[in-house]
Scaffold this active site. Structure first.
Site, PDB file in Angstrom:
ATOM      1  N   GLU A 284       0.826  -1.215   0.000  1.00 52.35           N
ATOM      2  CA  GLU A 284       0.000   0.000   0.000  1.00 52.35           C
ATOM      3  C   GLU A 284       0.854   1.255   0.000  1.00 52.35           C
ATOM      4  O   GLU A 284       1.937   1.277   0.575  1.00 52.35           O
ATOM      5  CB  GLU A 284      -0.798   0.071   1.304  1.00 52.35           C
TER       6      GLU A 284
ATOM      7  N   CYS B 220       5.514  -6.979   7.884  1.00 52.00           N
ATOM      8  CA  CYS B 220       6.449  -6.418   8.856  1.00 52.00           C
ATOM      9  C   CYS B 220       6.618  -7.444   9.963  1.00 52.00           C
ATOM     10  O   CYS B 220       5.711  -8.196  10.273  1.00 52.00           O
ATOM     11  CB  CYS B 220       5.862  -5.123   9.429  1.00 52.00           C
TER      12      CYS B 220
ATOM     13  N   CYS C 151      -2.881   2.031   8.428  1.00 52.63           N
ATOM     14  CA  CYS C 151      -2.039   1.468   7.392  1.00 52.63           C
ATOM     15  C   CYS C 151      -2.088  -0.052   7.438  1.00 52.63           C
ATOM     16  O   CYS C 151      -2.192  -0.650   8.494  1.00 52.63           O
ATOM     17  CB  CYS C 151      -0.603   1.951   7.547  1.00 52.63           C
TER      18      CYS C 151
HETATM   19  N1  SAH Z   1       7.940   0.712  11.080  1.00 56.54           N
HETATM   20  C1  SAH Z   1       8.035   2.133  10.991  1.00 56.54           C
HETATM   21  C2  SAH Z   1       7.246   2.767   9.862  1.00 56.54           C
HETATM   22  C3  SAH Z   1       5.908   2.198   9.519  1.00 56.54           C
HETATM   23  S1  SAH Z   1       4.589   2.411  10.666  1.00 56.54           S
HETATM   24  C4  SAH Z   1       7.657   2.751  12.307  1.00 56.54           C
HETATM   25  O1  SAH Z   1       7.323   2.041  13.241  1.00 56.54           O
HETATM   26  O2  SAH Z   1       7.724   3.958  12.430  1.00 56.54           O
HETATM   27  C5  SAH Z   1       4.112   4.068  10.412  1.00 56.54           C
HETATM   28  C6  SAH Z   1       3.494   4.738  11.618  1.00 56.54           C
HETATM   29  O3  SAH Z   1       2.133   4.323  11.790  1.00 56.54           O
HETATM   30  C7  SAH Z   1       4.196   4.387  12.901  1.00 56.54           C
HETATM   31  O4  SAH Z   1       4.334   5.523  13.698  1.00 56.54           O
HETATM   32  C8  SAH Z   1       3.234   3.401  13.505  1.00 56.54           C
HETATM   33  O5  SAH Z   1       3.463   3.251  14.861  1.00 56.54           O
HETATM   34  C9  SAH Z   1       1.917   4.009  13.134  1.00 56.54           C
HETATM   35  N2  SAH Z   1       0.748   3.135  13.281  1.00 56.54           N
HETATM   36  C10 SAH Z   1       0.651   1.825  13.044  1.00 56.54           C
HETATM   37  N3  SAH Z   1      -0.585   1.375  13.326  1.00 56.54           N
HETATM   38  C11 SAH Z   1      -1.288   2.435  13.742  1.00 56.54           C
HETATM   39  C12 SAH Z   1      -2.621   2.614  14.186  1.00 56.54           C
HETATM   40  N4  SAH Z   1      -3.473   1.592  14.265  1.00 56.54           N
HETATM   41  N5  SAH Z   1      -3.007   3.846  14.541  1.00 56.54           N
HETATM   42  C13 SAH Z   1      -2.143   4.888  14.468  1.00 56.54           C
HETATM   43  N6  SAH Z   1      -0.875   4.791  14.056  1.00 56.54           N
HETATM   44  C14 SAH Z   1      -0.448   3.572  13.715  1.00 56.54           C
END
Ligand code: SAH
Length: 346
Positions: free
Chosen positions: A91, A111, A332
């Site tokens: 995505e 991941c 996401c």
């Molecule tokens: N692995 C990296 C980048 C991908 S996740 C990281 O952890 O930063 C991108 C962002 O989306 C991260 O800050 C992650 O914690 C957040 N994220 C994932 N699931 C989420 C959710 N359900 N609600 C809000 N933010 C979320």
């Protein structure tokens, strides 16, 4: 078969020599791929038919193709589901802001970090994306929207520092003057806090922005929601971030997804303030996107505003993330997950 889309110009020059072609062809091909967004050899009209056939026999263009797209009726945000050359899906998100368009790309298929609130990690890691596949997400969106991209964030599915080489290669290629030439200052990498990766990235001396997915202000709570906290303590992450900061002086961002009754207490405010004390940083508060599988709820609007206000009392820069595209499949990883579920049913 060579992966042409992930090659730098010097590598492509070497490749040209290896197939008995002149090195100047490399730059021509590079521009077709990275400036003009070509997705087939046939589009490369300044190459002879013979050379195009030779390329097709020796190398592959592993471009992504649009499998599904959802557009938000609220703010025009678009979420794309791309199919990769091997049938996997990833995505990306396209967001329109006043200051320019931002694309959020994925760095892995799935991941393996296992954050409890995140939909992208539910099926584990399938594989890393190549630099070309990361670039191709951007090229495909530019083609579809017909608009320029000014900012790129690596915040889609995957942990970029778990795919270090290809991500750094991507960062060099996206900012290359022979490609999209996006300034390093307009690139952001978001990590859950892989300490060795952060330190290694500092050594690259890139001007890119670093965001840390913090989500909890102490190790005990962080371990409850982010398994990566079992490997790296907040103290060591903080040290690594300061080390990174000294390398390029870019303001650090902390992402903090507010989960009701989990990480939104007054105590969390205090601990968070202590953690970022003395750092040039921004805390980005995000109402957690509920994911069907985990039962978390977002902190209500008033609670988020209060959390922000309390942090600001410490003189900290705080923003509440504008929720883009709330109506198009939320968090996401959800679009991909739904499609995979659909595939499995078919
Ligand atoms: N692995 C990296 C980048 C991908 S996740 C990281 O952890 O930063 C991108 C962002 O989306 C991260 O800050 C992650 O914690 C957040 N994220 C994932 N699931 C989420 C959710 N359900 N609600 C809000 N933010 C979320």
């Amino acid at each position: 078969m060579r992966d042409l889309l992930s090659m730098t110009i010097p590598e492509m020059q070497e490749f040209m020599t290896s197939i008995g072609e002149k090195t100047f062809r490399a730059k021509q091909i590079y521009e077709w791929l990275h400036k003009k967004g070509a997705v087939s050899f046939d589009e490369m009209t300044n190459l002879s038919k013979g050379l195009r056939e030779k390329l097709a026999a020796e190398a592959q263009l592993r471009s992504v193709s649009v499998r599904a797209m959802q557009e938000s009726k609220i703010d025009g945000t678009r979420k794309y589901l791309f199919r990769l050359y091997d049938g996997n899906n990833v995505e990306s998100v396209w967001m329109k802001y006043h200051h320019g368009n931002t694309i959020c790309i994925s760095s892995q298929v799935g991941c393996r970090m296992g954050c409890s609130f995140c939909a992208s990690t539910i099926g584990g890691l399938t594989r890393n994306l190549s630099a070309g596949e990361m670039l191709s997400q951007i090229y495909a969106i530019s083609r579809d929207t017909g608009e320029r991209t000014s900012n790129v964030v690596i915040m889609g599915t995957g942990e970029p520092l778990d795919n270090y080489e290809q991500v750094v290669r991507f960062l060099h290629m996206i900012s290359d003057e022979n490609g999209l030439n996006i300034s390093e200052r307009n690139l952001t990498l978001s990590t859950c806090g892989l300490v060795p990766g952060i330190r290694r990235l500092a050594e690259e001396k890139l001007m890119i922005n670093l965001a840390l997915s913090l989500h909890a202000p102490n190790d005990a709570l962080r371990r409850e929601i982010m398994p990566v906290a079992n490997s790296f303590a907040l103290r060591d992450i903080r040290e690594a971030l300061l080390y990174y900061y000294r390398s390029n002086h870019r303001r650090l961002t902390f992402e903090y997804a507010l989960i009701r009754d989990v990480n939104d207490t007054d105590r969390c405010v205090e601990e968070l303030a202590a953690f970022v004390k003395g750092m040039n940083c921004l805390i980005n508060l995000i109402p957690v996107n509920p994911v069907r599988e985990n039962g978390y709820h977002e902190t209500e609007r008033a609670g988020i505003a209060a959390f922000k206000k309390n942090l600001e009392k410490y003189g900290i820069n705080v923003t509440i993330r504008r929720e883009m595209g709330r109506d198009i499949d939320g968090a996401c990883g959800q679009l991909r997950k739904r499609c995979t579920e659909l595939d499995n049913k078919l």
